[in-house]
Write a protein that holds these residues in place. Structure first.
Motif, short mmCIF file in Angstrom:
data_model
loop_
_atom_site.label_atom_id
_atom_site.label_comp_id
_atom_site.label_asym_id
_atom_site.label_seq_id
_atom_site.Cartn_x
_atom_site.Cartn_y
_atom_site.Cartn_z
N ILE A 52 16.60 37.86 36.83
CA ILE A 52 17.93 37.24 36.86
C ILE A 52 17.93 35.97 37.70
O ILE A 52 18.68 35.03 37.42
CB ILE A 52 19.01 38.21 37.35
CG1 ILE A 52 18.77 38.64 38.80
CG2 ILE A 52 19.10 39.42 36.44
CD1 ILE A 52 19.91 39.47 39.39
N GLY A 53 17.10 35.90 38.75
CA GLY A 53 17.06 34.72 39.60
C GLY A 53 18.44 34.38 40.13
O GLY A 53 19.20 35.27 40.54
N ASP A 54 18.78 33.09 40.07
CA ASP A 54 20.10 32.66 40.54
C ASP A 54 21.03 32.35 39.37
O ASP A 54 22.06 31.68 39.54
CB ASP A 54 19.98 31.45 41.46
CG ASP A 54 19.33 30.25 40.77
OD1 ASP A 54 18.92 30.38 39.59
OD2 ASP A 54 19.21 29.18 41.40
N ALA A 55 20.69 32.84 38.18
CA ALA A 55 21.52 32.58 37.00
C ALA A 55 22.87 33.27 37.14
O ALA A 55 23.00 34.31 37.80
CB ALA A 55 20.81 33.10 35.74
N LYS A 56 23.87 32.72 36.51
CA LYS A 56 25.16 33.38 36.42
C LYS A 56 25.00 34.64 35.57
O LYS A 56 24.33 34.62 34.53
CB LYS A 56 26.20 32.46 35.77
CG LYS A 56 26.72 31.36 36.70
CD LYS A 56 27.62 31.94 37.79
CE LYS A 56 28.32 30.84 38.58
NZ LYS A 56 29.21 31.39 39.61
N LEU A 57 25.62 35.74 36.00
CA LEU A 57 25.51 37.00 35.30
C LEU A 57 26.79 37.26 34.52
O LEU A 57 27.86 37.42 35.10
CB LEU A 57 25.26 38.13 36.30
CG LEU A 57 24.04 37.96 37.20
CD1 LEU A 57 23.92 39.15 38.16
CD2 LEU A 57 22.76 37.80 36.39
N VAL A 58 26.68 37.28 33.20
CA VAL A 58 27.82 37.50 32.32
C VAL A 58 27.91 39.00 32.05
O VAL A 58 27.01 39.59 31.44
CB VAL A 58 27.66 36.73 31.00
CG1 VAL A 58 28.86 36.97 30.09
CG2 VAL A 58 27.47 35.24 31.28
N ILE A 59 29.00 39.63 32.54
CA ILE A 59 29.11 41.09 32.48
C ILE A 59 30.53 41.47 32.06
O ILE A 59 31.50 40.83 32.49
CB ILE A 59 28.81 41.72 33.87
CG1 ILE A 59 27.47 41.22 34.41
CG2 ILE A 59 28.82 43.23 33.79
CD1 ILE A 59 27.19 41.65 35.85
N HIS A 60 30.65 42.50 31.24
CA HIS A 60 31.97 43.01 30.86
C HIS A 60 32.38 44.08 31.86
O HIS A 60 31.72 45.12 31.96
CB HIS A 60 31.94 43.58 29.44
CG HIS A 60 33.27 43.63 28.78
ND1 HIS A 60 34.00 42.48 28.47
CD2 HIS A 60 34.05 44.67 28.38
CE1 HIS A 60 35.13 42.83 27.91
NE2 HIS A 60 35.20 44.15 27.86
N ASN A 61 33.45 43.82 32.59
CA ASN A 61 33.86 44.65 33.73
C ASN A 61 32.80 44.56 34.81
O ASN A 61 32.15 45.55 35.19
CB ASN A 61 34.09 46.10 33.32
CG ASN A 61 34.79 46.90 34.42
OD1 ASN A 61 35.30 46.34 35.38
ND2 ASN A 61 34.80 48.22 34.29
N ALA A 62 32.63 43.35 35.32
CA ALA A 62 31.53 43.06 36.25
C ALA A 62 31.58 43.90 37.52
O ALA A 62 30.54 44.23 38.08
CB ALA A 62 31.56 41.57 36.61
N ALA A 63 32.77 44.25 37.98
CA ALA A 63 32.88 45.02 39.23
C ALA A 63 32.08 46.32 39.14
O ALA A 63 31.46 46.75 40.12
CB ALA A 63 34.35 45.31 39.54
N PHE A 64 32.10 46.96 37.99
CA PHE A 64 31.40 48.23 37.80
C PHE A 64 29.89 48.04 37.91
O PHE A 64 29.22 48.72 38.69
CB PHE A 64 31.77 48.82 36.43
CG PHE A 64 31.09 50.14 36.15
CD1 PHE A 64 31.67 51.32 36.56
CD2 PHE A 64 29.88 50.18 35.46
CE1 PHE A 64 31.06 52.55 36.30
CE2 PHE A 64 29.26 51.39 35.19
CZ PHE A 64 29.85 52.58 35.62
#
Length: 228
Positions: A81-93
Motif C-alpha cells: 500500500i505504501g503511502d497511496a490513498k486507500l479507497v475503502i467502502h466504510n473505511a472506519a471498519f
C-alpha cells in the motif's frame, strides 16, 4: 497519483473482543486507471470462524488453518500500500481492523487521512438512498453477479468500478488532467510526448509525391523542403 482500492473480510465486528482479519484484497489504480496489479491474501485468524461469518464469507477453519498469520504478512501488506490513498467502502471498519493487527505487530498505524471512504461519498451524492456496494452496483449498472459471497479481492475490484463512477465516471479524464493543468505527468516531471513505436505509413500516392518533387524543383536551391 497512486490509489489502492481495499477490502478486508473478518471473523466479526470488533478486534478488541477477539475478532480478526481473514482476508485482504486490493487493486492498484494509477491516475484513476487500474494497472492490473493486485494484492490478495487469506489469513489464519488464530481462532475459530463463527458460523455467521462462515455463512457470509464461505471461509471455514479447515480452509484457513494453513494460511499465514497476519504477523507473517503485515510487512508485505504495508509495502504494497505504501503511502497511496486507500479507497475503502466504510473505511472506519477496515482501518480499525488493520490498525489493530498492525498495533499487535508493533508496526506503524495507517493514518485516517490516508483513507477515502466511498460510503461517505455515496451518502453525500445520493442522500437518503441505499449506499451499500450492491446498491451502488445497481445504480451504476455494474455487474456484480459473481458476488454470491463476500470475497475481498472481488469486492475491491467491484469497488474500484464504483469509485470511478462516484468521482465522475470510469477514467473520468483519461489521465490527462494533470498534464493539461500544470504541464507534468503527475509525478512533477515535465510531460514530453513520446514518439510512436511504429511510424505511420505515408498516405501520399506515388503520383502526388512526383508532383510535389517537380513543384519543389521549380523553387530553386534555397527551397525549405531541400534543407535538412
Amino acid at each position: 497519483m497512486r490509489e489502492v482500492v481495499l477490502d478486508t473480510e473478518t471473523t466479526g465486528f470488533d478486534p478488541e473482543t477477539g475478532d480478526r482479519i481473514v482476508e485482504i484484497g486490493a487493486v492498484e489504480l494509477l491516475r484513476h486507471v487500474a494497472t492490473g496489479k493486485t494484492y490478495h491474501q487469506y489469513i489464519n485468524p488464530e481462532r475459530s470462524m463463527p458460523e455467521e461469518a462462515f455463512q457470509v464469507h464461505g471461509l471455514g477453519d479447515d480452509f484457513l488453518k494453513d494460511k499465514p498469520k497476519f504477523a507473517e504478512i503485515g510487512n508485505a501488506f504495508l509495502e504494497f500500500i505504501g503511502d497511496a490513498k486507500l479507497v475503502i467502502h466504510n473505511a472506519a471498519f477496515d482501518i480499525k481492523f488493520l490498525n489493530a493487527e498492525l498495533k499487535w505487530m508493533g508496526l506503524p498505524q495507517i493514518p485516517w487521512e490516508q483513507a477515502i471512504d466511498t460510503l461517505e461519498i455515496a451518502r453525500k451524492r445520493f442522500p437518503g438512498s441505499p449506499a451499500s456496494l450492491d446498491a451502488l452496483c445497481r445504480r451504476f449498472g455494474i455487474d456484480n453477479s459473481e458476488r454470491t459471497l463476500h470475497g475481498a479481492l472481488l469486492d475491491s475490484e467491484i469497488l474500484a468500478e464504483v469509485y470511478l463512477e462516484l468521482i465522475g465516471g470510469r477514467q473520468p479524464d483519461f489521465g490527462l488532467s494533470t498534464t493539461v493543468q500544470d504541464g507534468t505527468d503527475g509525478s512533477g516531471e515535465a510531460w514530453v510526448p513520446r514518439p510512436r513505436p511504429t511510424p505511420l505509413k505515408s498516405r501520399l500516392s506515388e503520383k502526388e509525391a512526383a508532383a510535389h518533387a517537380a513543384f519543389v524543383a521549380t523553387l530553386g536551391d534555397d527551397a525549405l523542403w531541400l534543407k535538412s
